[in-house]
Write a protein that holds these residues in place. Structure first.
Motif, mmCIF file in Angstrom:
data_model
loop_
_atom_site.group_PDB
_atom_site.id
_atom_site.type_symbol
_atom_site.label_atom_id
_atom_site.label_comp_id
_atom_site.label_asym_id
_atom_site.label_seq_id
_atom_site.Cartn_x
_atom_site.Cartn_y
_atom_site.Cartn_z
ATOM 1 N N HIS A 93 0.853 -1.194 0.000
ATOM 2 C CA HIS A 93 0.000 0.000 0.000
ATOM 3 C C HIS A 93 0.887 1.241 0.000
ATOM 4 N N HIS A 95 0.662 5.659 1.168
ATOM 5 C CA HIS A 95 0.010 6.473 2.184
ATOM 6 C C HIS A 95 -0.539 7.759 1.574
ATOM 7 N N HIS A 150 4.844 0.117 0.181
ATOM 8 C CA HIS A 150 5.491 -0.892 1.023
ATOM 9 C C HIS A 150 4.480 -1.933 1.492
ATOM 10 N N ILE A 152 4.286 -4.998 4.848
ATOM 11 C CA ILE A 152 4.897 -5.229 6.167
ATOM 12 C C ILE A 152 4.673 -6.673 6.587
HETATM 13 FE FE LIG Z 1 2.090 1.662 5.567
#
Ligand SMILES: [Fe+2]
Length: 203
Positions: A93, A95, A150, A152
């Motif tokens: 995603h 931001h 990025h 995670i």
């Molecule tokens: Fe993020």
């Protein structure tokens, strides 16, 4: 340290850090500029004694919580304390219009980075190219520019607490894109989970 005294010290440290970050990020953005801002965040993240789980409890029922500790009056230069219980995975995603710096206080997570093969930052068909990864842990940080992508992965299934700093608070990251790689598509998403406001002490 008593919790009241810690709150005072943490508030002073956050104000000082975010002042420096805001001034730095007010310049035209470049890798050098965001790297300078990242150093300020790392210095704050190294003060782990200011960020105990006692003050930022890991939620009992949910996997994660974001404590919002700072943003300026326009909702810019926002700082969150992010706590999570155990291993999670977040698909790629960005931001929205916000740059991002993530600095580790305790625990580890791996960030993978991507570039979109073609197309603008809009929803629709999208293919990503993997651009490597870094591990964020105590005293380490990563950053990305506006529209950086990025994902995670929490790597050791331990609780962790990290500092997340963004150019805009989540409510203003309203054009966040999430990437569904299985289906080769980008979709707008504003699902950011639970946010708890935790104001600083009075100056
Ligand atoms: Fe993020």
């Amino acid at each position: 340290m008593k919790s009241n005294e810690r709150h005072q010290r943490r508030s002073a440290a956050i104000r000082k850090t975010m002042d420096a970050v805001s001034r730095t990020m007010a310049q035209p953005h470049s890798v050098d500029v965001i790297d300078t801002a990242k150093e300020y965040l790392i210095e704050l993240a190294k003060r782990a004694e200011l960020f105990p789980y006692e003050d930022f409890p890991i939620p009992e029922k949910r996997n994660e919580t974001l404590y919002k500790v700072y943003s300026d009056k326009n909702g810019q230069n926002a700082l969150y304390v992010y706590v999570t219980k155990s291993g999670g995975v977040y698909r790629p995603h960005d931001h929205g219009k916000a740059w991002a710096i993530i600095a580790g206080v305790r625990g580890y997570e791996r960030h993978y980075f991507y570039e979109r093969k073609e197309g603008d930052a809009t929803d629709g068909p999208a293919e990503l190219v993997n651009k490597g990864s870094v591990v964020v842990g105590p005293g380490k940080a990563t950053s990305f520019m506006i529209r950086g992508i990025h994902s995670i992965e929490h790597i050791n299934h331990q609780p962790f607490l990290h500092l997340h700093c963004y150019g805009y608070e989540f409510e203003q990251q309203d054009t966040r894109l999430e990437y569904d790689q299985d289906n080769g598509i980008a979709v707008y998403s504003n699902d950011v989970g639970r946010i708890i406001d935790m104001p600083l002490s009075d100056e």
